[in-house]
Scaffold this motif. Structure first.
Motif, short mmCIF file in Angstrom:
data_model
loop_
_atom_site.label_atom_id
_atom_site.label_comp_id
_atom_site.label_asym_id
_atom_site.label_seq_id
_atom_site.Cartn_x
_atom_site.Cartn_y
_atom_site.Cartn_z
N GLU A 17 0.82 -1.22 0.00
CA GLU A 17 0.00 0.00 0.00
C GLU A 17 0.85 1.27 0.00
OE1 GLU A 17 -2.42 -0.52 3.50
OE2 GLU A 17 -3.45 -2.26 2.66
N LYS A 18 2.19 1.09 -0.04
CA LYS A 18 3.14 2.21 -0.04
C LYS A 18 2.99 3.11 1.19
CE LYS A 18 3.67 2.37 -5.09
NZ LYS A 18 4.90 1.63 -5.16
N ARG A 19 2.76 2.49 2.33
CA ARG A 19 2.64 3.25 3.58
C ARG A 19 4.04 3.38 4.21
NH1 ARG A 19 -2.67 0.75 6.50
NH2 ARG A 19 -2.16 2.35 8.03
N TYR A 20 4.94 3.94 3.42
CA TYR A 20 6.34 3.99 3.80
C TYR A 20 6.59 4.85 5.03
CZ TYR A 20 6.91 2.16 -0.98
OH TYR A 20 6.83 1.41 -2.13
N LYS A 21 5.93 6.00 5.08
CA LYS A 21 6.14 6.92 6.20
C LYS A 21 5.78 6.25 7.52
CE LYS A 21 5.16 11.70 7.48
NZ LYS A 21 4.45 12.93 7.13
N GLU A 22 4.67 5.51 7.53
CA GLU A 22 4.23 4.83 8.75
C GLU A 22 5.17 3.68 9.12
OE1 GLU A 22 -0.49 4.88 8.93
OE2 GLU A 22 0.27 4.60 6.88
N LEU A 23 5.66 2.97 8.12
CA LEU A 23 6.62 1.88 8.39
C LEU A 23 7.92 2.44 8.95
CD1 LEU A 23 5.98 -0.31 5.23
CD2 LEU A 23 5.73 -1.09 7.59
N ILE A 24 8.37 3.56 8.41
CA ILE A 24 9.59 4.19 8.93
C ILE A 24 9.38 4.63 10.37
CG2 ILE A 24 11.07 6.24 8.71
CD1 ILE A 24 10.73 5.91 5.62
N SER A 25 8.21 5.18 10.65
CA SER A 25 7.89 5.60 12.02
C SER A 25 7.94 4.41 12.98
CB SER A 25 6.50 6.25 12.04
OG SER A 25 6.14 6.57 13.36
N CYS A 26 7.40 3.26 12.55
CA CYS A 26 7.46 2.04 13.37
C CYS A 26 8.91 1.61 13.60
CB CYS A 26 6.69 0.90 12.71
SG CYS A 26 4.90 1.09 12.75
N ALA A 27 9.71 1.67 12.54
CA ALA A 27 11.12 1.28 12.65
C ALA A 27 11.86 2.20 13.62
CB ALA A 27 11.79 1.30 11.28
N HIS A 28 11.56 3.49 13.56
CA HIS A 28 12.21 4.46 14.45
C HIS A 28 11.76 4.28 15.90
CE1 HIS A 28 13.12 7.57 11.04
NE2 HIS A 28 13.95 6.53 11.03
N GLY A 29 10.58 3.74 16.10
CA GLY A 29 10.06 3.57 17.46
C GLY A 29 10.81 2.54 18.28
N GLY A 30 11.52 1.64 17.59
CA GLY A 30 12.31 0.65 18.31
C GLY A 30 11.52 -0.47 18.95
N TRP A 31 10.29 -0.69 18.49
CA TRP A 31 9.44 -1.73 19.07
C TRP A 31 9.81 -3.12 18.56
CZ3 TRP A 31 6.59 -0.29 23.06
CH2 TRP A 31 6.21 1.05 23.15
N TYR A 32 10.48 -3.17 17.43
CA TYR A 32 10.81 -4.46 16.82
C TYR A 32 12.31 -4.62 16.67
CZ TYR A 32 5.87 -4.49 15.68
OH TYR A 32 4.51 -4.46 15.77
N LYS A 33 12.77 -5.87 16.62
CA LYS A 33 14.19 -6.13 16.39
C LYS A 33 14.57 -5.55 15.04
CE LYS A 33 14.49 -10.50 18.89
NZ LYS A 33 14.67 -11.95 18.74
#
Length: 199
Positions: free
Chosen positions: A53-69
């Motif tokens: 769905e090209k929700r890149y901004k939201e995926l980057i935000s999740c990556a920056h949050g540090g919730w996942y390895k």
């Protein structure tokens, strides 16, 4: 927050599959392991769905949050941006964490100087980081060395991504220069002005 949306979509995926999202305090280690495996499967599903769905901004935000390895989220996302030649997305994803590691290192160096302790580059470069990691004590020079190593690791990985994506040589040279300055601790906060890419 993107992480909240991401988690909601994992729960929705689980419900659609008829999998309970309720956790019991009395669950066995086997049940906990099974629940974690299901959650990871849901994470991969939603991750791929958001990419489609090209929700890149939201995926980057999740990556920056540090919730996942990082190996499960950050790295696959960076690899995807390289494959799709999404340079701006790669910049936004990678630059933030690099900048934070360097800024934290510089803040600690400044704090120690303000306290009258002059930690020279030679002291940091010669510090036994492996030995320090085994210790239980806190030493400012050890923390500075840790930030330096983390920043260098991130920079080296980023440079590899930039090589794969065939980034503009001038931009790549800026990142290499920053890496060199972190290596010998000649880096200044003003050097980071060129790595503040945003959407």
């Amino acid at each position: 927050m993107s992480y909240t949306k991401f988690s909601k979509e994992i729960r929705k995926w689980m419900k659609d599959k008829g999998i309970s999202t309720e956790r019991k305090s009395s669950e066995t280690p086997e049940e906990r392991e099974k629940a974690l495996a299901v959650w990871q499967e849901g994470t991969k599903h939603v991750f791929n769905e958001w990419l489609d769905e090209k929700r890149y901004k939201e995926l980057i935000s999740c990556a920056h949050g540090g919730w996942y390895k990082e190996s499960e989220f950050f790295e696959p996302l960076a690899d995807f941006f390289v494959k799709e030649k999404e340079l701006q997305c790669l910049q936004v994803l990678c630059e933030r964490k690099i900048r934070f590691e360097i800024e934290d290192m510089l803040k600690l160096i400044k704090y120690e100087k303000d306290e009258g302790i002059n930690i020279t580059p030679a002291v940091v470069l010669g510090f036994d980081i492996d030995g320090y990691n085994l210790e239980k004590s806190y030493r400012p020079v050890g923390e500075i060395a840790k930030y330096r190593i983390k920043a260098l690791d991130r920079l080296e990985n980023y440079i590899r991504y930039l090589e794969k994506i065939n980034a503009d040589p001038e931009y790549s040279e800026i990142i290499i220069t920053i890496k060199d300055k972190v290596f010998d601790l000649s880096i200044k906060k003003s050097d980071l002005k060129s790595i503040k890419n945003k959407f």
